[in-house]
Scaffold this active site. Structure first.
Site, short mmCIF file in Angstrom:
data_model
loop_
_atom_site.label_atom_id
_atom_site.label_comp_id
_atom_site.label_asym_id
_atom_site.label_seq_id
_atom_site.Cartn_x
_atom_site.Cartn_y
_atom_site.Cartn_z
N THR A 1 40.32 34.62 79.71
CA THR A 1 40.67 34.41 81.12
C THR A 1 41.81 35.31 81.58
OG1 THR A 1 42.34 32.74 80.64
CG2 THR A 1 40.07 31.95 80.91
N ASP B 1 47.89 47.74 72.99
CA ASP B 1 48.54 46.42 72.94
C ASP B 1 49.99 46.61 72.47
OD1 ASP B 1 47.52 43.17 72.27
OD2 ASP B 1 49.53 43.90 71.78
#
Ligand code: PRP
Ligand code: URA
Length: 192
Positions: free
Chosen positions: A91, A183
């Site tokens: 999400t 990341d």
């Protein structure tokens, strides 16, 4: 945009370009994040230092931790709080798992650190928490931002000062910054 500083200094831009290189290893990556935070901190920490205000550095865990020593090199007396947030991989919504701030938080200038401002969900949630705990004078420092995240943070919290080392092009379909650096947490801590 009011309250938003996007850095253009060549030294900061040069160091950010090395961060983007996939061949830059953990050791060098970590050192660069700290150096860039210090260079950005010259601007972001100027007002509290001159005004003699007490400061708190509040990294968003994990990646924000990498910027803390750069700020402490400039303001060794600053206290350090922590906000633990992780982004759900599906999400992309932030989830809080930790919050500990130095008191009295309302009297301090709070510098929130996170190298990446992507959708802005984590930054907005972190500033929401700090305000709930009584924080008033808040600055946010990111090394790389996506336009979407910068807009979202500025609109949600127009009262805070935002400092960005470089404004990148866009988010990709996984809500990663393009071109970005991958990341940030994994690259600072050597995890995958
Ligand atoms: C990364 C980064 C920010 C956040 C940015 O953290 O350090 O906190 O994502 O994304 P957003 O603007 O879309 O919220 P992540 O959740 O990967 O956690 P980590 O630092 O523990 O790896
Ligand atoms: N978090 C990161 O570490 N990098 C991105 O590009 C987006 C979120």
């Amino acid at each position: 945009m009011d309250n938003v500083t996007v850095f253009t200094h060549p030294l900061i831009q040069h160091k950010i370009s090395i961060l983007r290189d996939k061949k830059t290893g953990t050791n060098e990556f970590r050192a660069l994040i700290e150096e860039i935070a210090m260079l950005m901190g010259f601007e972001a920490c100027m007002t509290p230092m001159i005004a003699g205000k007490k400061m708190a550095v509040v990294p968003i865990l994990r990646a924000g931790l990498g910027m803390v020593n750069g700020i402490l090199a400039l303001v060794p007396s600053a206290k350090v709080g922590h906000i633990g947030l992780y982004r759900d991989e599906v999400t992309h919504e932030p989830h809080e798992y930790y919050c500990k701030l130095p008191s009295p938080i309302e009297q301090r200038t709070i510098v929130v650190t996170d190298p990446m401002l992507a959708t802005g969900g984590s930054a907005v949630a972190a500033v929401d928490f700090i305000k709930q705990y009584g924080g008033k004078h808040i600055k946010f420092m990111a090394i790389i931002a996506a336009p979407e995240g910068l807009k979202r943070l500025h609109e949600a919290h127009p009262d805070i000062q935002i400092y960005v080392g470089h404004l990148d092009r866009e988010l990709n379909e996984n809500a990663y910054i393009c071109p970005g650096l991958g990341d940030a947490g994994d690259r600072i801590f050597g995890t995958k």
